[in-house]
Scaffold this motif. Sequence first.
Motif, PDB file in Angstrom:
ATOM      1  N   ASN A 204     124.295  90.454  18.170  1.00  0.00           N
ATOM      2  CA  ASN A 204     125.113  89.963  17.417  1.00  0.00           C
ATOM      3  C   ASN A 204     125.703  91.133  16.535  1.00  0.00           C
ATOM      4  N   GLY A 205     125.026  92.575  16.642  1.00  0.00           N
ATOM      5  CA  GLY A 205     125.695  93.542  15.799  1.00  0.00           C
ATOM      6  C   GLY A 205     126.589  94.323  16.457  1.00  0.00           C
ATOM      7  N   ARG A 206     127.270  93.974  17.869  1.00  0.00           N
ATOM      8  CA  ARG A 206     128.152  94.700  18.438  1.00  0.00           C
ATOM      9  C   ARG A 206     129.396  93.916  18.048  1.00  0.00           C
ATOM     10  N   ASP A 207     129.395  92.831  17.427  1.00  0.00           N
ATOM     11  CA  ASP A 207     130.495  91.958  16.922  1.00  0.00           C
ATOM     12  C   ASP A 207     131.014  92.360  15.563  1.00  0.00           C
ATOM     13  N   ALA A 208     132.130  92.747  15.447  1.00  0.00           N
ATOM     14  CA  ALA A 208     132.683  93.048  13.894  1.00  0.00           C
ATOM     15  C   ALA A 208     132.807  91.814  13.108  1.00  0.00           C
ATOM     16  N   ARG A 209     133.168  90.693  13.645  1.00  0.00           N
ATOM     17  CA  ARG A 209     133.279  89.422  13.012  1.00  0.00           C
ATOM     18  C   ARG A 209     131.921  88.912  12.676  1.00  0.00           C
ATOM     19  N   TYR A 210     130.725  89.205  13.333  1.00  0.00           N
ATOM     20  CA  TYR A 210     129.437  88.780  12.742  1.00  0.00           C
ATOM     21  C   TYR A 210     129.058  89.634  11.718  1.00  0.00           C
ATOM     22  N   ARG A 211     129.232  90.996  11.882  1.00  0.00           N
ATOM     23  CA  ARG A 211     129.013  91.910  10.750  1.00  0.00           C
ATOM     24  C   ARG A 211     129.463  91.626   9.394  1.00  0.00           C
ATOM     25  N   ASP A 212     130.717  91.157   9.497  1.00  0.00           N
ATOM     26  CA  ASP A 212     131.546  90.923   8.257  1.00  0.00           C
ATOM     27  C   ASP A 212     131.159  89.483   7.689  1.00  0.00           C
ATOM     28  N   HIS A 213     131.149  88.496   8.387  1.00  0.00           N
ATOM     29  CA  HIS A 213     130.711  87.115   7.598  1.00  0.00           C
ATOM     30  C   HIS A 213     129.610  86.290   8.505  1.00  0.00           C
ATOM     31  N   GLY A 214     129.067  86.653   9.593  1.00  0.00           N
ATOM     32  CA  GLY A 214     128.521  85.695  10.361  1.00  0.00           C
ATOM     33  C   GLY A 214     127.125  85.370   9.980  1.00  0.00           C
ATOM     34  N   ARG A 215     126.567  85.952   9.034  1.00  0.00           N
ATOM     35  CA  ARG A 215     125.106  85.930   8.363  1.00  0.00           C
ATOM     36  C   ARG A 215     125.192  84.521   7.640  1.00  0.00           C
ATOM     37  N   ALA A 216     126.273  84.132   6.979  1.00  0.00           N
ATOM     38  CA  ALA A 216     126.368  82.897   6.363  1.00  0.00           C
ATOM     39  C   ALA A 216     126.456  81.901   7.337  1.00  0.00           C
ATOM     40  N   MET A 217     126.557  81.952   8.417  1.00  0.00           N
ATOM     41  CA  MET A 217     126.987  80.981   9.387  1.00  0.00           C
ATOM     42  C   MET A 217     125.691  80.996  10.390  1.00  0.00           C
ATOM     43  N   THR A 218     124.711  81.765  10.269  1.00  0.00           N
ATOM     44  CA  THR A 218     123.428  81.956  11.054  1.00  0.00           C
ATOM     45  C   THR A 218     122.442  80.886  10.791  1.00  0.00           C
ATOM     46  N   LEU A 219     122.207  80.243  11.952  1.00  0.00           N
ATOM     47  CA  LEU A 219     121.269  79.188  11.666  1.00  0.00           C
ATOM     48  C   LEU A 219     119.828  79.740  11.646  1.00  0.00           C
ATOM     49  N   ALA A 220     118.727  79.143  11.181  1.00  0.00           N
ATOM     50  CA  ALA A 220     117.460  79.498  10.886  1.00  0.00           C
ATOM     51  C   ALA A 220     116.409  78.725  11.825  1.00  0.00           C
ATOM     52  N   PRO A 221     116.522  78.614  12.884  1.00  0.00           N
ATOM     53  CA  PRO A 221     115.823  77.796  13.824  1.00  0.00           C
ATOM     54  C   PRO A 221     114.125  77.993  13.804  1.00  0.00           C
ATOM     55  N   VAL A 222     113.497  76.944  13.931  1.00  0.00           N
ATOM     56  CA  VAL A 222     112.057  76.860  14.081  1.00  0.00           C
ATOM     57  C   VAL A 222     111.637  76.548  15.571  1.00  0.00           C
ATOM     58  N   THR A 223     110.498  76.856  15.886  1.00  0.00           N
ATOM     59  CA  THR A 223     110.052  76.603  17.285  1.00  0.00           C
ATOM     60  C   THR A 223     109.803  75.130  17.396  1.00  0.00           C
ATOM     61  N   GLU A 224     109.927  74.410  18.340  1.00  0.00           N
ATOM     62  CA  GLU A 224     109.828  73.054  18.586  1.00  0.00           C
ATOM     63  C   GLU A 224     109.507  72.774  20.291  1.00  0.00           C
ATOM     64  N   GLY A 225     108.286  72.834  20.501  1.00  0.00           N
ATOM     65  CA  GLY A 225     107.968  72.474  22.036  1.00  0.00           C
ATOM     66  C   GLY A 225     108.307  73.820  22.770  1.00  0.00           C
ATOM     67  N   THR A 226     109.053  73.904  23.761  1.00  0.00           N
ATOM     68  CA  THR A 226     109.581  75.023  24.604  1.00  0.00           C
ATOM     69  C   THR A 226     110.732  75.382  24.253  1.00  0.00           C
ATOM     70  N   GLY A 227     111.393  74.880  23.034  1.00  0.00           N
ATOM     71  CA  GLY A 227     112.801  75.427  22.719  1.00  0.00           C
ATOM     72  C   GLY A 227     112.560  75.671  21.095  1.00  0.00           C
ATOM     73  N   TYR A 228     113.760  75.257  20.334  1.00  0.00           N
ATOM     74  CA  TYR A 228     113.947  75.455  19.092  1.00  0.00           C
ATOM     75  C   TYR A 228     114.908  74.361  18.592  1.00  0.00           C
ATOM     76  N   ARG A 229     114.712  74.144  16.924  1.00  0.00           N
ATOM     77  CA  ARG A 229     115.116  73.339  16.292  1.00  0.00           C
ATOM     78  C   ARG A 229     115.806  73.855  15.031  1.00  0.00           C
ATOM     79  N   ALA A 230     116.967  73.445  14.545  1.00  0.00           N
ATOM     80  CA  ALA A 230     117.710  74.172  13.608  1.00  0.00           C
ATOM     81  C   ALA A 230     118.676  72.885  12.861  1.00  0.00           C
ATOM     82  N   ALA A 231     118.672  73.113  11.427  1.00  0.00           N
ATOM     83  CA  ALA A 231     119.428  72.145  10.678  1.00  0.00           C
ATOM     84  C   ALA A 231     120.597  72.915   9.893  1.00  0.00           C
ATOM     85  N   PHE A 232     121.701  72.176   9.563  1.00  0.00           N
ATOM     86  CA  PHE A 232     122.718  72.832   9.045  1.00  0.00           C
ATOM     87  C   PHE A 232     123.464  71.644   8.140  1.00  0.00           C
ATOM     88  N   THR A 233     123.702  71.987   6.895  1.00  0.00           N
ATOM     89  CA  THR A 233     124.676  71.005   6.101  1.00  0.00           C
ATOM     90  C   THR A 233     126.004  71.577   6.066  1.00  0.00           C
TER      91      THR A 233
END
Length: 237
Positions: A204-233
């Motif tokens: 993520n850090g190598r991308d200037a767009r992410y550094r500028d505004h990406g955190r607001a659009m970053t998911l917060a996944p939780v583990t589920e089985g062998t993968g992850y699960r995330a929600a967004f409104t």
Amino acid sequence: MTDDDTSRTSRRTLLLAAGSAGLAGLAGLATACSGPAASGGAAARQPAGAAGRATTGSTPGCVLTPESGEGPYYVAKERIRSDITEGQTGVPLRLDLTVVGMASGCRPMPGVEIDVWQAGSDGEYSIGKASWLRGTQVTDGSGRCVFRTIVPGWYAGLAPHIHFKVRPDARSHTTSVFYLPEDMLLKVYAAQPYARRKAPAQPNGRDARYRDHGRAMTLAPVTEGTGYRAAFTVGIA
């Protein structure tokens, strides 16, 4: 640029931002929605806004944040389906989306089309007649839908991301991207099939767009089985 294009651009600047969803917030998003929009109604005529992370409690506050472009790989109205993996290997990721209408006091919006598309574990997109890691869902009566996908790979010096487009009606839409936490990405990329390529030290850090505004659009996944699960409104202005 046409008047319609100008109108769409002005509509697509308002995003909802809020705290990340925990397991309690995810528990109610149990079923995937599919099929054609059941009803247009007043909600379907709302102009499109953009998105913010789901909360486990109060309604998210509204802030201004930039929209991201759709990139060169968008294909309109892909297959209506919840599972978009289509044989692609990678770490499973379940994406629970809820669409709410800001004009109606952030009430859930049924019948809204959402397109999702992304790269595979090798950083490549499906093109031509291929349709893997692409799909469309229509929100159910609670404004919800579920996509089952994989954690995307990296490419072209950009932060790994999942594109999405929200289409409440034929004239309005918004396009943005979801990002993933860097510590999670580094863990995923250390395992197969992602480890076939050497992962960047800072996906993520190598991308200037992410550094500028990406955190607001970053998911917060939780583990589920062998993968992850995330929600967004996703908030519609």
